[in-house]
Write an enzyme that holds these catalytic residues in place. Sequence first.
Site, mmCIF file in Angstrom:
data_model
loop_
_atom_site.group_PDB
_atom_site.id
_atom_site.type_symbol
_atom_site.label_atom_id
_atom_site.label_comp_id
_atom_site.label_asym_id
_atom_site.label_seq_id
_atom_site.Cartn_x
_atom_site.Cartn_y
_atom_site.Cartn_z
ATOM 1 N N TRP A 66 1.207 -1.325 -0.114
ATOM 2 C CA TRP A 66 0.072 0.081 -0.069
ATOM 3 C C TRP A 66 0.736 1.198 0.027
ATOM 4 O O TRP A 66 1.613 1.300 1.115
ATOM 5 C CB TRP A 66 -0.929 -0.194 1.345
ATOM 6 C CG TRP A 66 -1.835 1.031 1.417
ATOM 7 C CD1 TRP A 66 -3.198 0.994 0.763
ATOM 8 C CD2 TRP A 66 -1.796 2.291 2.036
ATOM 9 N NE1 TRP A 66 -3.964 2.194 1.052
ATOM 10 C CE2 TRP A 66 -3.293 2.863 1.810
ATOM 11 C CE3 TRP A 66 -0.809 2.848 2.622
ATOM 12 C CZ2 TRP A 66 -3.463 4.112 2.254
ATOM 13 C CZ3 TRP A 66 -1.482 4.085 3.332
ATOM 14 C CH2 TRP A 66 -2.497 4.803 3.026
ATOM 15 N N GLU A 82 -21.706 7.340 10.645
ATOM 16 C CA GLU A 82 -21.405 5.985 10.247
ATOM 17 C C GLU A 82 -22.197 5.773 8.983
ATOM 18 O O GLU A 82 -21.502 5.261 8.020
ATOM 19 C CB GLU A 82 -21.702 5.006 11.203
ATOM 20 C CG GLU A 82 -21.266 3.572 11.050
ATOM 21 C CD GLU A 82 -19.741 3.440 10.555
ATOM 22 O OE1 GLU A 82 -18.811 4.101 10.792
ATOM 23 O OE2 GLU A 82 -19.542 2.246 10.068
ATOM 24 N N GLU A 100 -17.249 5.622 1.531
ATOM 25 C CA GLU A 100 -15.883 4.478 1.153
ATOM 26 C C GLU A 100 -16.279 3.582 0.273
ATOM 27 O O GLU A 100 -15.119 3.213 -0.636
ATOM 28 C CB GLU A 100 -15.498 3.986 2.371
ATOM 29 C CG GLU A 100 -16.414 3.257 3.329
ATOM 30 C CD GLU A 100 -15.795 2.721 4.672
ATOM 31 O OE1 GLU A 100 -14.315 3.125 4.877
ATOM 32 O OE2 GLU A 100 -16.491 2.359 5.466
HETATM 33 C C1 G6P Z 1 -9.332 1.522 8.370
HETATM 34 C C2 G6P Z 1 -10.620 0.929 8.111
HETATM 35 C C3 G6P Z 1 -11.841 1.264 8.869
HETATM 36 C C4 G6P Z 1 -11.510 1.011 10.346
HETATM 37 C C5 G6P Z 1 -10.463 1.931 10.918
HETATM 38 C C6 G6P Z 1 -10.106 1.744 12.210
HETATM 39 O O1 G6P Z 1 -9.479 2.910 8.321
HETATM 40 O O2 G6P Z 1 -10.857 0.882 6.926
HETATM 41 O O3 G6P Z 1 -12.787 0.281 8.560
HETATM 42 O O4 G6P Z 1 -12.910 1.688 11.216
HETATM 43 O O5 G6P Z 1 -9.390 1.761 10.209
HETATM 44 O O6 G6P Z 1 -9.468 0.415 12.364
HETATM 45 P P1 G6P Z 1 -9.497 -0.522 13.613
HETATM 46 O O7 G6P Z 1 -9.137 -1.886 13.200
HETATM 47 O O8 G6P Z 1 -8.621 0.311 14.534
HETATM 48 O O9 G6P Z 1 -10.851 -0.519 14.223
#
Ligand code: G6P
Length: 613
Positions: free
Chosen positions: A79, A486, A493
């Site tokens: 990435w 949300e 997204e």
């Molecule tokens: C990324 C993902 C999200 C997620 C965020 C926090 O941006 O695409 O879907 O909410 O990270 O991730 P975590 O694993 O800490 O909940």
Amino acid sequence: MCGIVGYIGKAEAPNILIKGLRRLEYRGYDSAGMAVLDGGRVEVAKAAGKVAALTEKAREEWPEERFSKASVGIAHTRWATHGPPTEVNAHPHLDQSGQIALVHNGIIENYRALRARLEAKGHQFLSETDTEVLAHLIGECDKGDIFQAVCDALHKVEGTFGIAVLSAREPDRIITARRGSPIVVGVGDGETIIASDASAIIAHTQRVIYLDDNDIAIVKSDSVEIRDLNNVPVNREIAELGLDAEAAEKGGYDHFMLKEIHEQPEALANAIRGRLDFNLGSSVLAGMSTSPRELSELTRVVMVGCGTSLHAGLVGEYAFEELAGVNAEVEQAAEFRYRNPILGCKDFVIAISQSGETADTLAAVREAHQKGAFVMSLCNVVGSTIARETGRGVYLHAGPEISVASTKAFTSQVAVLLMMALKLGRGRRLSREYGLEVAQAIASIPELVAKVIEQSDHIAELAKNYVKDEHAYFIGRGPMYPVALEGALKLKEISYIHAEGYHAAELKHGPIALLTEGTPIIAVACDVPGKDKTLGNIEECRARGARILGIVTEGDDAAAECMDEFIQVPATHHLVATVPAVVALQLFAYHVARLRDCEIDQPRNLAKSVTVE
Ligand code: G6P
């Protein structure tokens, strides 16, 4: 984000690596590559784009017998951080001799200075990456012992890394190490698999070792030896993954996201099972089993997280204030970590993270520990860094979440936060009667969610009216405000429609200027306190020509009449009502994105687990 797979074992390393990379595709990436040892040489294949492109490339460029004979290799999905997602920037990167290959997650912060020093010594770099600098540095340090070379190089770097290193001169081992970026080692039968995420390991073994920061391991087909960067042996237990390989498959659904939306009744049942106490009108959370006295001494709850987890925290804020009568705040984790927060031993910090690996949330945990707060985690991934570092916490038990857009993790986070607030509340002013009412409402969540999912076809029909829109505004009040945030996040997204979530009262302070004939407003107007005010705001939007899609409570005909079209969700306690309401918005976003032919599970530029700042 970036993904690592390494394999050393019996044979067919390229095929095993490719399968592992496919398992990591959901994390989000833009190029891929692998290196294997063949005939005493390191052979590399790389491609911009998907793992499928890498597979094709390797099939074209590599002789067939390399696929069946090579038995050691490392692979990566990248990435992009330093340099665009081109083939040359893809990992693995080689050292100057071409004998050492490296894959790397994380960021080497002092790479510019290191690169300049190496260039002065005659090193030539092909890519723009920080990783290639580390590969050359390892080569520069190599005096015939690749383990020692990696140790020496890592002493010179600043930043974060999860790495796997292969040397043609020592073909019986892979060296792997971590600092701030996860590495899991799967211990198989005559084979060992390294990965940045357990989902690449489940097809091989359930027995894993999680490396801690500054651990470095010599991985062979039949042994794993772990030391620290000063070459002192350290002991890490073998843990059971407890993950089912099937849970990480699509199981007949078109997308992981749809599968995960449909899994919510079961995931929520798993998150709730055995955790409610209908005698005391409270909850039983092993991870919160501190004495009631200690809990009652906590004067403030601070939740930290990012993205969807941050939104779950915002719902939690209402729950802690209302049920526990305690000051509650939510902070974006990056903001929290750098703001020098005022914290002490009476502050209850809850780190919310599905993956348990988000860099900013992890740093927030460390900051909170440093300041003596009472820290707990709310994670889904068992054994993840945040779960391990907090030492105490509550797992979601939602099962693997593969789709980048989080769904079942969000609803499970909300359910667990409600149970945490209930427990904290019962140690304070919350009556048994009200506690019981909330406990019963929480117990009904799986059923409430199933009722919303039954409406998927109806929501798909409604979605047709939004496919051509380029903007959408989501509004709500009280606990429905984070639901609106949300809902907007889900839509933007995965469908790339510009979507914003606003507090319904905030519309008049600016956003209303954007409303013209037909602008879509998605109003979360469930029958909870504040609904009438939201309905008033809806009228203001309608007066300006906006088109309203309402999320309303079943039987609330008066609210439904205010909408152009609506989705009904079952009636329940107002805090619990956030869960079915958000499920309706998840389905709405999914169907709009599907009709727009978007890459739902791996949206552009996004990553499942964000392990860089
Ligand atoms: C990324 C993902 C999200 C997620 C965020 C926090 O941006 O695409 O879907 O909410 O990270 O991730 P975590 O694993 O800490 O909940």
